[in-house]
Design an enzyme around this catalytic site. Structure first.
Site, PDB file in Angstrom:
ATOM      1  N   TYR A 104       0.842  -1.198   0.000  1.00 35.57           N
ATOM      2  CA  TYR A 104       0.000   0.000   0.000  1.00 35.57           C
ATOM      3  C   TYR A 104       0.883   1.258   0.000  1.00 35.57           C
ATOM      4  O   TYR A 104       0.595   2.228  -0.705  1.00 35.57           O
ATOM      5  CB  TYR A 104      -0.913   0.002   1.229  1.00 35.57           C
ATOM      6  CG  TYR A 104      -1.965  -1.072   1.215  1.00 35.57           C
ATOM      7  CD1 TYR A 104      -3.207  -0.868   0.614  1.00 35.57           C
ATOM      8  CD2 TYR A 104      -1.722  -2.309   1.812  1.00 35.57           C
ATOM      9  CE1 TYR A 104      -4.173  -1.858   0.609  1.00 35.57           C
ATOM     10  CE2 TYR A 104      -2.691  -3.315   1.810  1.00 35.57           C
ATOM     11  CZ  TYR A 104      -3.907  -3.082   1.205  1.00 35.57           C
ATOM     12  OH  TYR A 104      -4.860  -4.069   1.198  1.00 35.57           O
ATOM     13  N   ASN A 133     -12.738  -0.216  -5.513  1.00 32.11           N
ATOM     14  CA  ASN A 133     -12.466  -0.687  -6.869  1.00 32.11           C
ATOM     15  C   ASN A 133     -13.706  -1.377  -7.449  1.00 32.11           C
ATOM     16  O   ASN A 133     -14.113  -2.433  -6.950  1.00 32.11           O
ATOM     17  CB  ASN A 133     -11.278  -1.655  -6.842  1.00 32.11           C
ATOM     18  CG  ASN A 133     -10.968  -2.245  -8.214  1.00 32.11           C
ATOM     19  OD1 ASN A 133     -11.424  -1.747  -9.233  1.00 32.11           O
ATOM     20  ND2 ASN A 133     -10.191  -3.313  -8.218  1.00 32.11           N
ATOM     21  N   CYS A 182      -6.587  -5.283  -7.534  1.00 34.16           N
ATOM     22  CA  CYS A 182      -6.384  -4.844  -6.157  1.00 34.16           C
ATOM     23  C   CYS A 182      -5.942  -5.996  -5.258  1.00 34.16           C
ATOM     24  O   CYS A 182      -5.419  -5.767  -4.157  1.00 34.16           O
ATOM     25  CB  CYS A 182      -7.651  -4.179  -5.606  1.00 34.16           C
ATOM     26  SG  CYS A 182      -9.157  -5.166  -5.769  1.00 34.16           S
ATOM     27  N   HIS A 183      -6.095  -7.241  -5.723  1.00 35.16           N
ATOM     28  CA  HIS A 183      -5.604  -8.378  -4.946  1.00 35.16           C
ATOM     29  C   HIS A 183      -4.080  -8.420  -4.896  1.00 35.16           C
ATOM     30  O   HIS A 183      -3.504  -9.118  -4.059  1.00 35.16           O
ATOM     31  CB  HIS A 183      -6.152  -9.697  -5.514  1.00 35.16           C
ATOM     32  CG  HIS A 183      -5.714  -9.972  -6.929  1.00 35.16           C
ATOM     33  ND1 HIS A 183      -6.380  -9.462  -8.021  1.00 35.16           N
ATOM     34  CD2 HIS A 183      -4.677 -10.689  -7.427  1.00 35.16           C
ATOM     35  CE1 HIS A 183      -5.797  -9.867  -9.135  1.00 35.16           C
ATOM     36  NE2 HIS A 183      -4.752 -10.617  -8.804  1.00 35.16           N
ATOM     37  N   GLU A 192      -1.646 -16.843  -9.575  1.00 32.39           N
ATOM     38  CA  GLU A 192      -0.710 -16.100 -10.419  1.00 32.39           C
ATOM     39  C   GLU A 192       0.724 -16.569 -10.198  1.00 32.39           C
ATOM     40  O   GLU A 192       1.502 -16.684 -11.162  1.00 32.39           O
ATOM     41  CB  GLU A 192      -0.841 -14.601 -10.140  1.00 32.39           C
ATOM     42  CG  GLU A 192      -2.197 -14.048 -10.544  1.00 32.39           C
ATOM     43  CD  GLU A 192      -2.255 -12.523 -10.487  1.00 32.39           C
ATOM     44  OE1 GLU A 192      -1.210 -11.898 -10.222  1.00 32.39           O
ATOM     45  OE2 GLU A 192      -3.351 -11.983 -10.711  1.00 32.39           O
TER      46      GLU A 192
END
Length: 215
Positions: free
Chosen positions: A149, A172, A180-181, A209
Protein backbone atom coordinates in the site's frame (compact mmCIF):
# COMPACT_ATOMS: atom_id res chain seq x y z
CA UNK A 1 -37.73 26.52 -0.77
CA UNK A 2 -40.26 27.69 -3.38
CA UNK A 3 -43.26 29.90 -2.43
CA UNK A 4 -46.35 29.45 -4.60
CA UNK A 5 -49.22 31.93 -4.50
CA UNK A 6 -52.84 31.66 -5.60
CA UNK A 7 -56.10 33.52 -4.92
CA UNK A 8 -58.96 31.61 -3.31
CA UNK A 9 -62.28 33.49 -2.83
CA UNK A 10 -60.46 36.80 -2.81
CA UNK A 11 -57.79 35.64 -0.34
CA UNK A 12 -54.12 35.27 -1.30
CA UNK A 13 -52.92 31.80 -0.26
CA UNK A 14 -49.20 31.06 -0.04
CA UNK A 15 -47.70 27.57 -0.20
CA UNK A 16 -44.14 26.76 0.81
CA UNK A 17 -42.53 23.86 -1.06
CA UNK A 18 -39.16 22.51 0.02
CA UNK A 19 -36.89 20.88 -2.56
CA UNK A 20 -33.80 19.42 -0.94
CA UNK A 21 -30.42 19.06 -2.57
CA UNK A 22 -30.75 15.31 -2.02
CA UNK A 23 -33.90 15.20 -4.13
CA UNK A 24 -32.33 17.27 -6.88
CA UNK A 25 -29.17 15.16 -6.80
CA UNK A 26 -31.19 11.96 -6.89
CA UNK A 27 -33.12 13.22 -9.90
CA UNK A 28 -29.91 14.04 -11.75
CA UNK A 29 -28.50 10.63 -10.85
CA UNK A 30 -31.60 8.89 -12.18
CA UNK A 31 -31.38 10.92 -15.38
CA UNK A 32 -27.79 9.79 -15.88
CA UNK A 33 -28.82 6.18 -15.28
CA UNK A 34 -31.61 6.46 -17.82
CA UNK A 35 -29.06 7.49 -20.43
CA UNK A 36 -26.94 4.40 -19.78
CA UNK A 37 -28.57 1.01 -20.27
CA UNK A 38 -26.67 -1.67 -18.37
CA UNK A 39 -26.70 -5.38 -19.07
CA UNK A 40 -25.31 -8.15 -16.90
CA UNK A 41 -23.49 -11.34 -17.83
CA UNK A 42 -23.15 -14.14 -15.27
CA UNK A 43 -20.05 -16.37 -15.36
CA UNK A 44 -19.22 -19.59 -13.55
CA UNK A 45 -15.59 -19.31 -12.48
CA UNK A 46 -13.18 -21.08 -10.13
CA UNK A 47 -14.13 -18.41 -7.57
CA UNK A 48 -17.85 -19.08 -7.96
CA UNK A 49 -20.33 -16.86 -9.78
CA UNK A 50 -19.02 -13.60 -11.22
CA UNK A 51 -21.40 -10.95 -12.54
CA UNK A 52 -20.16 -8.42 -15.08
CA UNK A 53 -22.34 -5.36 -15.71
CA UNK A 54 -21.82 -2.70 -18.32
CA UNK A 55 -23.22 -0.66 -21.18
CA UNK A 56 -22.19 0.29 -24.69
CA UNK A 57 -19.60 2.67 -23.26
CA UNK A 58 -17.80 0.16 -21.05
CA UNK A 59 -17.79 -2.07 -17.99
CA UNK A 60 -19.41 -0.69 -14.83
CA UNK A 61 -18.85 -3.38 -12.22
CA UNK A 62 -17.50 -6.86 -11.59
CA UNK A 63 -19.00 -8.67 -8.61
CA UNK A 64 -17.64 -11.90 -7.12
CA UNK A 65 -20.63 -13.40 -5.35
CA UNK A 66 -18.69 -15.86 -3.15
CA UNK A 67 -21.48 -18.43 -3.47
CA UNK A 68 -19.10 -21.43 -3.41
CA UNK A 69 -15.60 -22.16 -2.16
CA UNK A 70 -12.79 -21.50 -4.67
CA UNK A 71 -11.98 -24.46 -6.91
CA UNK A 72 -9.07 -26.75 -6.19
CA UNK A 73 -6.17 -26.33 -8.59
CA UNK A 74 -4.96 -29.24 -10.67
CA UNK A 75 -2.11 -29.58 -13.14
CA UNK A 76 -4.20 -32.16 -15.00
CA UNK A 77 -7.42 -30.27 -15.68
CA UNK A 78 -7.17 -26.55 -16.53
CA UNK A 79 -9.37 -24.03 -14.78
CA UNK A 80 -12.31 -22.69 -16.74
CA UNK A 81 -14.66 -19.75 -16.71
CA UNK A 82 -17.86 -20.15 -18.71
CA UNK A 83 -20.88 -17.97 -19.41
CA UNK A 84 -23.84 -19.04 -17.31
CA UNK A 85 -26.37 -16.38 -18.27
CA UNK A 86 -26.18 -13.61 -20.85
CA UNK A 87 -28.59 -11.13 -22.47
CA UNK A 88 -29.49 -11.67 -26.11
CA UNK A 89 -27.32 -8.74 -27.16
CA UNK A 90 -24.16 -7.57 -25.44
CA UNK A 91 -21.81 -4.70 -26.13
CA UNK A 92 -18.32 -5.29 -27.54
CA UNK A 93 -16.89 -3.97 -24.25
CA UNK A 94 -18.77 -6.55 -22.18
CA UNK A 95 -17.71 -9.31 -24.56
CA UNK A 96 -14.10 -8.16 -24.32
CA UNK A 97 -14.34 -8.31 -20.53
CA UNK A 98 -15.73 -11.86 -20.63
CA UNK A 99 -12.90 -13.01 -22.92
CA UNK A 100 -10.32 -11.43 -20.61
CA UNK A 101 -11.76 -13.16 -17.54
CA UNK A 102 -11.89 -16.50 -19.32
CA UNK A 103 -8.23 -16.16 -20.28
CA UNK A 104 -7.27 -15.09 -16.76
CA UNK A 105 -8.44 -18.34 -15.24
CA UNK A 106 -7.42 -20.77 -17.99
CA UNK A 107 -4.30 -19.14 -19.50
CA UNK A 108 -3.50 -16.18 -17.24
CA UNK A 109 -0.09 -15.50 -18.78
CA UNK A 110 -1.85 -14.40 -21.98
CA UNK A 111 -3.85 -11.60 -20.36
CA UNK A 112 -1.00 -9.12 -20.79
CA UNK A 113 -1.45 -9.24 -24.54
CA UNK A 114 -5.25 -9.06 -24.50
CA UNK A 115 -7.08 -5.74 -24.93
CA UNK A 116 -8.86 -4.50 -21.82
CA UNK A 117 -12.44 -3.28 -22.07
CA UNK A 118 -13.26 0.36 -21.53
CA UNK A 119 -14.50 1.33 -18.07
CA UNK A 120 -17.65 3.36 -17.49
CA UNK A 121 -17.88 3.66 -13.72
CA UNK A 122 -17.66 7.12 -12.07
CA UNK A 123 -14.91 5.93 -9.71
CA UNK A 124 -12.65 5.34 -12.72
CA UNK A 125 -13.25 8.68 -14.40
CA UNK A 126 -12.00 12.17 -13.65
CA UNK A 127 -9.00 13.33 -11.64
CA UNK A 128 -9.96 12.03 -8.18
CA UNK A 129 -7.29 10.14 -6.24
CA UNK A 130 -9.26 6.87 -6.33
CA UNK A 131 -9.35 6.94 -10.12
CA UNK A 132 -5.68 7.89 -10.36
CA UNK A 133 -4.34 5.22 -8.02
CA UNK A 134 -6.46 2.47 -9.59
CA UNK A 135 -5.16 3.34 -13.04
CA UNK A 136 -1.57 3.38 -11.72
CA UNK A 137 -2.15 -0.08 -10.27
CA UNK A 138 -3.58 -1.34 -13.56
CA UNK A 139 -0.73 0.12 -15.59
CA UNK A 140 2.30 -0.66 -13.43
CA UNK A 141 1.67 -3.80 -11.35
CA UNK A 142 1.79 -6.75 -13.71
CA UNK A 143 0.69 -10.37 -13.52
CA UNK A 144 2.46 -12.25 -10.74
CA UNK A 145 3.71 -9.07 -9.05
CA UNK A 146 2.66 -7.54 -5.75
CA UNK A 147 3.01 -4.04 -4.33
CA UNK A 148 2.58 -2.65 -0.83
CA UNK A 149 0.00 0.00 0.00
CA UNK A 150 2.86 2.34 0.87
CA UNK A 151 4.71 1.73 -2.39
CA UNK A 152 1.54 2.19 -4.42
CA UNK A 153 0.95 5.54 -2.69
CA UNK A 154 4.46 6.57 -3.74
CA UNK A 155 3.85 5.40 -7.30
CA UNK A 156 0.66 7.48 -7.34
CA UNK A 157 2.65 10.56 -6.33
CA UNK A 158 1.50 10.90 -2.71
CA UNK A 159 3.67 8.86 -0.28
CA UNK A 160 1.56 9.90 2.71
CA UNK A 161 -1.70 8.63 1.20
CA UNK A 162 -1.37 5.03 2.40
CA UNK A 163 -4.80 5.05 4.07
CA UNK A 164 -6.35 6.61 0.97
CA UNK A 165 -4.84 3.84 -1.15
CA UNK A 166 -6.58 1.29 1.08
CA UNK A 167 -9.85 3.14 0.59
CA UNK A 168 -9.34 3.16 -3.17
CA UNK A 169 -8.83 -0.61 -3.17
CA UNK A 170 -12.10 -1.08 -1.28
CA UNK A 171 -13.91 1.09 -3.83
CA UNK A 172 -12.47 -0.69 -6.87
CA UNK A 173 -15.56 -1.43 -9.02
CA UNK A 174 -13.79 -3.90 -11.32
CA UNK A 175 -11.71 -6.36 -9.28
CA UNK A 176 -9.61 -8.85 -11.25
CA UNK A 177 -9.38 -6.44 -14.19
CA UNK A 178 -7.84 -3.82 -11.90
CA UNK A 179 -5.81 -6.16 -9.68
CA UNK A 180 -6.38 -4.84 -6.16
CA UNK A 181 -5.60 -8.38 -4.95
CA UNK A 182 -1.94 -7.64 -5.77
CA UNK A 183 -1.77 -4.89 -3.14
CA UNK A 184 -0.42 -6.30 0.13
CA UNK A 185 0.86 -5.07 3.50
CA UNK A 186 4.45 -3.88 3.92
CA UNK A 187 4.99 -6.84 6.27
CA UNK A 188 4.33 -9.23 3.42
CA UNK A 189 0.90 -10.29 4.72
CA UNK A 190 -1.76 -10.38 2.04
CA UNK A 191 -4.06 -7.95 3.84
CA UNK A 192 -7.86 -7.66 3.51
CA UNK A 193 -9.87 -8.24 0.35
CA UNK A 194 -13.49 -7.29 -0.29
CA UNK A 195 -13.63 -5.60 3.13
CA UNK A 196 -12.23 -8.72 4.78
CA UNK A 197 -14.96 -11.02 3.47
CA UNK A 198 -12.85 -12.32 0.59
CA UNK A 199 -9.43 -12.80 2.20
CA UNK A 200 -9.43 -16.46 1.10
CA UNK A 201 -10.08 -15.33 -2.48
CA UNK A 202 -7.09 -13.00 -2.36
CA UNK A 203 -4.87 -15.87 -1.23
CA UNK A 204 -6.27 -18.00 -4.04
CA UNK A 205 -5.62 -15.34 -6.67
CA UNK A 206 -2.07 -14.66 -5.51
CA UNK A 207 -1.28 -18.39 -5.52
CA UNK A 208 -2.95 -18.77 -8.93
CA UNK A 209 -0.71 -16.10 -10.42
CA UNK A 210 2.44 -17.27 -8.66
CA UNK A 211 2.02 -20.88 -9.76
CA UNK A 212 1.21 -19.97 -13.35
CA UNK A 213 4.20 -17.61 -13.52
CA UNK A 214 6.52 -20.31 -12.22
CA UNK A 215 5.00 -22.88 -14.56
Amino acid sequence: MIILQRWVNGTLIRHRTFISGFTQGSTMKEQRKSQCTQKTISLLSPLGTIQVSGCENGVHTIQILMDVAPAERSSVSPLSCVVNDSPAETSPELQRCVEWLQAYFSEPQTTGSLPLPAFHHPALQGDAFTSHVLHVLLRDVKFGETVSYKRLAEMAGNPRAVRAVGGAMRRNPVPLLIPCHRVISSSGQSGPYMSGKGDHLKQWLLTHERQREEG
